[in-house]
Design an enzyme around this catalytic site. Sequence first.
Site, PDB file in Angstrom:
ATOM      1  N   CYS A 114       0.731   4.937   6.739  1.00 32.08           N
ATOM      2  CA  CYS A 114       0.142   4.788   8.064  1.00 32.08           C
ATOM      3  C   CYS A 114       1.151   4.115   8.997  1.00 32.08           C
ATOM      4  O   CYS A 114       1.631   3.008   8.722  1.00 32.08           O
ATOM      5  CB  CYS A 114      -1.133   3.959   7.987  1.00 32.08           C
ATOM      6  SG  CYS A 114      -2.327   4.580   6.775  1.00 32.08           S
TER       7      CYS A 114
ATOM      8  N   CYS B  18       0.838  -1.198   0.000  1.00 25.37           N
ATOM      9  CA  CYS B  18       0.000   0.000   0.000  1.00 25.37           C
ATOM     10  C   CYS B  18       0.876   1.253   0.000  1.00 25.37           C
ATOM     11  O   CYS B  18       1.822   1.355   0.784  1.00 25.37           O
ATOM     12  CB  CYS B  18      -0.921   0.000   1.213  1.00 25.37           C
ATOM     13  SG  CYS B  18      -2.028   1.448   1.267  1.00 25.37           S
TER      14      CYS B  18
ATOM     15  N   CYS C 229     -19.470   1.727   8.227  1.00 23.23           N
ATOM     16  CA  CYS C 229     -18.687   1.086   9.287  1.00 23.23           C
ATOM     17  C   CYS C 229     -17.473   1.967   9.528  1.00 23.23           C
ATOM     18  O   CYS C 229     -16.627   2.114   8.642  1.00 23.23           O
ATOM     19  CB  CYS C 229     -18.267  -0.317   8.853  1.00 23.23           C
ATOM     20  SG  CYS C 229     -17.205  -1.169  10.046  1.00 23.23           S
TER      21      CYS C 229
ATOM     22  N   CYS D 210       0.592   0.397  10.241  1.00 25.27           N
ATOM     23  CA  CYS D 210       0.143  -0.649   9.316  1.00 25.27           C
ATOM     24  C   CYS D 210       1.282  -1.488   8.741  1.00 25.27           C
ATOM     25  O   CYS D 210       2.198  -0.956   8.097  1.00 25.27           O
ATOM     26  CB  CYS D 210      -0.646  -0.015   8.171  1.00 25.27           C
ATOM     27  SG  CYS D 210      -1.373  -1.253   7.069  1.00 25.27           S
TER      28      CYS D 210
ATOM     29  N   ARG E 167     -18.134  -2.855  17.670  1.00 23.53           N
ATOM     30  CA  ARG E 167     -17.373  -4.084  17.454  1.00 23.53           C
ATOM     31  C   ARG E 167     -16.089  -4.107  18.271  1.00 23.53           C
ATOM     32  O   ARG E 167     -15.271  -3.188  18.192  1.00 23.53           O
ATOM     33  CB  ARG E 167     -17.036  -4.256  15.966  1.00 23.53           C
ATOM     34  CG  ARG E 167     -16.317  -5.577  15.652  1.00 23.53           C
ATOM     35  CD  ARG E 167     -16.143  -5.788  14.170  1.00 23.53           C
ATOM     36  NE  ARG E 167     -17.437  -5.821  13.514  1.00 23.53           N
ATOM     37  CZ  ARG E 167     -17.740  -5.113  12.426  1.00 23.53           C
ATOM     38  NH1 ARG E 167     -16.844  -4.329  11.871  1.00 23.53           N
ATOM     39  NH2 ARG E 167     -18.930  -5.210  11.889  1.00 23.53           N
TER      40      ARG E 167
ATOM     41  N   CYS F 189     -19.266  -6.522   3.391  1.00 22.62           N
ATOM     42  CA  CYS F 189     -18.625  -5.248   3.682  1.00 22.62           C
ATOM     43  C   CYS F 189     -17.306  -5.209   2.921  1.00 22.62           C
ATOM     44  O   CYS F 189     -16.662  -6.241   2.728  1.00 22.62           O
ATOM     45  CB  CYS F 189     -18.379  -5.111   5.190  1.00 22.62           C
ATOM     46  SG  CYS F 189     -17.542  -3.579   5.686  1.00 22.62           S
TER      47      CYS F 189
ATOM     48  N   CYS G 184     -16.297  -9.543   5.247  1.00 26.66           N
ATOM     49  CA  CYS G 184     -15.640  -8.281   4.923  1.00 26.66           C
ATOM     50  C   CYS G 184     -14.410  -8.548   4.060  1.00 26.66           C
ATOM     51  O   CYS G 184     -13.595  -9.407   4.394  1.00 26.66           O
ATOM     52  CB  CYS G 184     -15.227  -7.556   6.196  1.00 26.66           C
ATOM     53  SG  CYS G 184     -16.570  -7.364   7.394  1.00 26.66           S
TER      54      CYS G 184
END
Length: 330
Positions: A58, A54, A190, A61, A262, A130, A98
């Site tokens: 971040c 990616c 979400c 991550c 959640r 999702c 998901c």
Amino acid sequence: MADLRTDWTLKEISDIYHTPLMELIFRASTVHHKYHEIGEIQVCTLLSIKTGGCPEDCAYCPQSAHNNTEVEAGEMLDRETILSAARKAKKSGSTRFCMGAAWRNARNTKDFERVIDMVKEITSMDMEVCCTLGMLSDEQAAALKEAGLYAYNHNLDSSEDFYNRIISTRKYQDRLDTLNRVRENDISVCCGGIIGMGETDKDRIELIYNLATMPTHPESVPINALIAVEGTPMENQPKVPWHDMARMIATARITMPSSMVRLSAGRVDMSIEEQALCFMAGANSIFSGEKLLTTDNNKPSKDRKMFDLLDLTPREAFKDAKEEHLPEYR
């Protein structure tokens, strides 16, 4: 029944957050009793359909190309691998599936077309679907909705100030813009965050404030504890204590009474007793399955033992869903 409000003040949320823990859990449990069936838990499965590489930076991550982790960039999983995972998840008791892709934003490529096909296929299994694919255009959100997508995940992560200190490749407003596109296309939202990244209580309170003052509360609010991964800038962050998770969950439950809250990443490090207190605090959704994208998670067999011990029952798919979020075939 407690009123649904979107006009919370920072002081009100701060006062809730700083309530003595047992009193806070009791208050949140009381609100939870008014809006939800006690002991009913939504079981979800999250699959990384495109892992690593990616371009976002971040700091938390392991999939970021900027971080030196053991996660290698791969191609998108093939159709049968994804469908097989969905069937296995349903057999294990999950009612929401998901799919996550390590993209900065969804692009109009063959891979996005394959995601559209997967949404159609898995929705036809009578599962809520999702996706979390990064930023979306209006056209992409509309295409996902037409395919039957039930929910879209796009977390705010933290307060705007802290977010801008751990991520430089996009802005907080970019996230808000994508959430608006999801909402405008009648897809269930979400959206939650992560604690344990070095943020302050003030940052955590501001995260809840940003969620609870949206014109419509997110239908699902995941509360994640950081999984510190070697090779990321946050590799040395200490484990999040269970009581911090319970405090965040309780604050989310009181301020967003009708949302699914959640208990997400970090649950693998919690005992059944610690998870039970989080359920008492208002959590009514979990991820089950051996992996959460690239990090370890609770095995379904372990969760079944917990469900039996605590007399928990899985929530059925599409229960109490708003008409505009339902796929057309239903």
